[in-house]
Design a protein around this motif. Sequence first.
Motif, PDB file in Angstrom:
ATOM      1  N   THR A 129      30.558  43.121  35.938  1.00  0.00           N
ATOM      2  CA  THR A 129      30.486  43.153  37.397  1.00  0.00           C
ATOM      3  C   THR A 129      29.023  42.923  37.776  1.00  0.00           C
ATOM      4  N   SER A 160      33.869  39.749  38.422  1.00  0.00           N
ATOM      5  CA  SER A 160      33.615  39.690  39.871  1.00  0.00           C
ATOM      6  C   SER A 160      32.198  40.166  40.196  1.00  0.00           C
ATOM      7  N   VAL A 161      31.833  40.034  41.464  1.00  0.00           N
ATOM      8  CA  VAL A 161      30.533  40.523  41.942  1.00  0.00           C
ATOM      9  C   VAL A 161      30.621  42.002  42.282  1.00  0.00           C
ATOM     10  N   ASN A 162      31.624  42.386  43.080  1.00  0.00           N
ATOM     11  CA  ASN A 162      31.674  43.724  43.675  1.00  0.00           C
ATOM     12  C   ASN A 162      32.816  44.609  43.196  1.00  0.00           C
ATOM     13  N   PRO A 164      36.214  44.339  43.591  1.00  0.00           N
ATOM     14  CA  PRO A 164      37.130  44.683  44.688  1.00  0.00           C
ATOM     15  C   PRO A 164      38.567  44.850  44.195  1.00  0.00           C
ATOM     16  N   MET A 166      41.586  43.139  44.471  1.00  0.00           N
ATOM     17  CA  MET A 166      41.773  41.744  44.880  1.00  0.00           C
ATOM     18  C   MET A 166      43.086  41.499  45.606  1.00  0.00           C
ATOM     19  N   ARG A 181      37.124  34.836  50.339  1.00  0.00           N
ATOM     20  CA  ARG A 181      36.365  35.981  49.832  1.00  0.00           C
ATOM     21  C   ARG A 181      36.639  36.202  48.345  1.00  0.00           C
ATOM     22  N   ARG A 184      34.849  33.603  46.306  1.00  0.00           N
ATOM     23  CA  ARG A 184      33.412  33.874  46.196  1.00  0.00           C
ATOM     24  C   ARG A 184      33.136  34.958  45.167  1.00  0.00           C
ATOM     25  N   GLU A 185      34.010  35.961  45.098  1.00  0.00           N
ATOM     26  CA  GLU A 185      33.815  37.024  44.111  1.00  0.00           C
ATOM     27  C   GLU A 185      33.730  36.457  42.692  1.00  0.00           C
TER      28      GLU A 185
END
Length: 369
Positions: A129, A160-162, A164, A166, A181, A184-185
């Motif tokens: 992450t 992923s970045v954050n 989430p 999904m 969104r 982008r993740e």
Amino acid sequence: MSNTSEASSAATTWTVWIALASFGLVALFLSALASAADSAVVLEYHHVSDNTPPSTSVTPKTFERHMAYLAANDFEVWPLPRLVAAVRAGKEVPDRTIALTFDDGYRSVYEEVFPRLQARGWPFTIFITTGSLDDGDRNFVTWDQLREMEAAGVTIANHSVNHPHMIRRLEGEDKAAWGRRMRREIVDAQARLEQELKQPARLFAYPFGEFSPAVAAIVRKLDFVGFGQHSGAIGPGGEFSALPRFPIATAFAGMDSFAIKVRSRPLPVTGTRPESGVLDPGDDRPKLHLTLGPGPYRPEAIRCYMGGDTVPLKLESGTPPRLSLRPARALQPGRSKVNCTAPATDGDQWFWYSFLWMKPLPDGSWYRE
């Protein structure tokens, strides 16, 4: 997932199976299957620590017992990209082949896992992450530590970045904005990995193991191989945008259970209905219908479980056979995993299939972790 062409293919395969039986060739065919393994197991860990939540952890002592078992029983540990490529191409892999994966990039992977597996010469994969590293969170590895591990042969991949959920839309977010969104993740995380590392893999692990057909379609369109946290072995007939892994944590880390999991094979499920495990608030006892493919197992021997309860089953004989199941008790909000197993008829292994239900709270809002 289920569609008309898959159903037709499954029917054709069962016709061939019946023809083999009529000529007395089943035993010979099963023997060939046993010697030509085309499936393998992927294990998923998070923390390896004495000081982290048991729900996502194993202790260093338990982890060492797991690795000692693999070594003592002649398992081969392959890099995940190599294993995926071989299984996806339908190539043979040695019996007792596994891959080791670790989600999130916690510090214990560098401190506890890396030296142990380096000493054994075994590869592994970390799903990162990226936002946690960029924020400098001390619970996670650093970019320098990742570079050190990559240089030593560790595979670094995308988580992923954050981190989430999904499957969830934000308040006021329409489907198109949600899709952008989610994309982008994945894309932004891969970009960060490529900026910091030499060769990150194009593999993606779903945060919390949560996905839907719509999420899997994004992963597939971006040309990633996706992994969940639903249990089971991977085989050439699997959905490569949402492959299973066995999650290993304290409650499921006993050696008897571990031995069964690492020797398991994929139960040949050729279709599921519904395709999505995302439920509405009122879906208390959702029905699951599975279309079964042939293999060295008896469909009538399948048993399914959920949260320690046996799930009532109905087997519809035919070509192909179909299995219907429905939990005996109402599902609570959260994630509920159905595990179905059947003993092999050509050895001491178990065939395994898992499906994940995700149920919101009664007011339609989502559960917290």
